[in-house]
Design a protein around this motif. Structure first.
Motif, short mmCIF file in Angstrom:
data_model
loop_
_atom_site.label_atom_id
_atom_site.label_comp_id
_atom_site.label_asym_id
_atom_site.label_seq_id
_atom_site.Cartn_x
_atom_site.Cartn_y
_atom_site.Cartn_z
N TRP A 85 3.25 3.85 -10.39
CA TRP A 85 3.57 3.78 -11.81
C TRP A 85 3.18 2.41 -12.38
N ARG A 86 3.46 1.35 -11.64
CA ARG A 86 3.10 0.00 -12.10
C ARG A 86 1.58 -0.12 -12.29
N THR A 87 0.84 0.42 -11.33
CA THR A 87 -0.62 0.39 -11.44
C THR A 87 -1.08 1.21 -12.65
N ALA A 88 -0.57 2.42 -12.76
CA ALA A 88 -0.99 3.34 -13.83
C ALA A 88 -0.58 2.84 -15.21
N ALA A 89 0.54 2.15 -15.30
CA ALA A 89 1.03 1.68 -16.60
C ALA A 89 0.02 0.73 -17.26
N GLY A 90 -0.69 -0.05 -16.48
CA GLY A 90 -1.69 -0.95 -17.03
C GLY A 90 -3.01 -0.26 -17.31
N GLN A 91 -3.08 1.04 -17.00
CA GLN A 91 -4.31 1.82 -17.18
C GLN A 91 -4.05 3.07 -18.02
N ARG A 92 -3.07 2.96 -18.93
CA ARG A 92 -2.70 4.07 -19.82
C ARG A 92 -2.31 5.34 -19.08
N GLY A 93 -1.74 5.17 -17.89
CA GLY A 93 -1.26 6.32 -17.12
C GLY A 93 -2.27 6.88 -16.15
N TYR A 94 -3.51 6.41 -16.19
CA TYR A 94 -4.55 6.89 -15.28
C TYR A 94 -4.49 6.15 -13.95
N PHE A 95 -4.91 6.82 -12.90
CA PHE A 95 -5.03 6.18 -11.59
C PHE A 95 -5.99 6.98 -10.73
N THR A 96 -6.55 6.30 -9.74
CA THR A 96 -7.50 6.96 -8.85
C THR A 96 -6.81 7.42 -7.58
N ALA A 97 -7.47 8.30 -6.83
CA ALA A 97 -6.95 8.75 -5.54
C ALA A 97 -6.77 7.55 -4.61
N ALA A 98 -7.70 6.61 -4.67
CA ALA A 98 -7.60 5.42 -3.81
C ALA A 98 -6.37 4.59 -4.16
N GLN A 99 -6.07 4.48 -5.46
CA GLN A 99 -4.87 3.73 -5.86
C GLN A 99 -3.60 4.45 -5.43
N ALA A 100 -3.61 5.79 -5.50
CA ALA A 100 -2.45 6.57 -5.04
C ALA A 100 -2.27 6.41 -3.54
N LEU A 101 -3.37 6.42 -2.81
CA LEU A 101 -3.32 6.23 -1.35
C LEU A 101 -2.73 4.87 -1.02
N GLU A 102 -3.17 3.86 -1.74
CA GLU A 102 -2.67 2.49 -1.52
C GLU A 102 -1.18 2.39 -1.83
N ALA A 103 -0.70 3.18 -2.79
CA ALA A 103 0.72 3.17 -3.15
C ALA A 103 1.57 3.95 -2.15
N GLY A 104 0.92 4.72 -1.28
CA GLY A 104 1.67 5.43 -0.25
C GLY A 104 1.59 6.95 -0.31
N TYR A 105 0.74 7.49 -1.18
CA TYR A 105 0.57 8.95 -1.27
C TYR A 105 -0.61 9.38 -0.41
N SER A 106 -0.34 10.20 0.60
CA SER A 106 -1.43 10.74 1.41
C SER A 106 -2.26 11.69 0.55
N TYR A 107 -3.44 12.05 1.03
CA TYR A 107 -4.26 13.00 0.28
C TYR A 107 -3.55 14.35 0.14
N GLN A 108 -2.79 14.72 1.16
CA GLN A 108 -2.03 15.96 1.10
C GLN A 108 -0.96 15.87 0.00
N ALA A 109 -0.27 14.74 -0.09
CA ALA A 109 0.74 14.54 -1.12
C ALA A 109 0.09 14.54 -2.51
N GLN A 110 -1.10 13.96 -2.61
CA GLN A 110 -1.81 13.95 -3.89
C GLN A 110 -2.15 15.37 -4.33
N ARG A 111 -2.63 16.17 -3.39
CA ARG A 111 -2.96 17.56 -3.69
C ARG A 111 -1.71 18.30 -4.17
N TYR A 112 -0.59 18.06 -3.51
CA TYR A 112 0.68 18.70 -3.88
C TYR A 112 1.04 18.36 -5.33
N HIS A 113 1.01 17.07 -5.68
CA HIS A 113 1.41 16.66 -7.04
C HIS A 113 0.45 17.20 -8.10
N ALA A 114 -0.82 17.29 -7.77
CA ALA A 114 -1.80 17.85 -8.71
C ALA A 114 -1.58 19.35 -8.89
#
Length: 199
Positions: A13-42
């Motif tokens: 959220w901190r990362t996305a807040a400075g980018q108008r809510g946008y974030f990349t898969a790489a940023q999500a991974l760095e925050a602790g979301y596995s690719y499987q978790a990313q797929r789930y949230h999408a």
């Protein structure tokens, strides 16, 4: 090290807040979301899928926009390598009547990505050519005007942008001429005509 889900969300959220809510898969991974978790949230609609490996928190889409959210999206698409430029930069700076139908981005010469939604220009920009905005970079007014002149944009658009930029004090005649000289004879001619129209 495993992160608590709330820590991961807070970090992303901190990362996305400075980018108008946008974030990349790489940023999500760095925050602790596995690719499987990313797929789930999408898939469950928690995150909006904007493009391949590009997401946005749903909450941000409900907020009133400032009009330049798309520019953040394209900056992330370019992995931060693009700068908003040319007529799009004039629109960002609110100079003249530029209203391009597609977004203009300047990217390094070796940049390989493509999209029909943007017009790519290749150049190596130096720090003095760009300024930072919330989530993206944009060419400074003098550079943006010179870029439009170099591209042979409508002289009325260039005249209006020059007049407003000088009136607002965001450029000087000297800076404009210097920026135009660095982009060649066509840019110089367009800027000189615009300056001549003020006399």
């Amino acid at each position: 090290m495993l992160r608590d889900r709330t820590d991961s969300r807070a970090a992303l959220w901190r990362t996305a807040a400075g980018q108008r809510g946008y974030f990349t898969a790489a940023q999500a991974l760095e925050a602790g979301y596995s690719y499987q978790a990313q797929r789930y949230h999408a898939q469950h609609g928690n995150w909006l899928v904007i493009d391949r490996a590009l997401y946005r928190f749903r909450e941000f889409s409900d907020l009133p926009g400032e009009g330049d959210e798309q520019l953040v999206r394209w900056s992330l698409w370019s992995r931060g390598r693009a700068a908003v430029s040319h007529a799009t930069a004039l629109a960002v700076h609110d100079l003249g009547t530029a209203n391009p139908s597609r977004i203009h981005l300047t990217v390094p010469r070796g940049f390989r990505q493509k999209s029909d939604a943007v017009i790519l220009h290749r150049a190596e920009l130096v720090d003095s050519d760009v300024e930072d905005r919330a989530g993206y970079r944009v060419t400074v007014p003098s550079r943006a005007i010179a870029e439009c002149a170099a591209d042979g944009d409508d002289q009325d658009v260039i005249d209006g942008a020059v007049a407003e930029a000088l009136e607002q004090g965001v450029v000087t005649r000297r800076k404009l001429l210097y920026a135009a000289q660095s982009l060649g004879a066509r840019a110089e001619l367009g800027v000189e005509r615009a300056l001549g129209a003020l006399s």
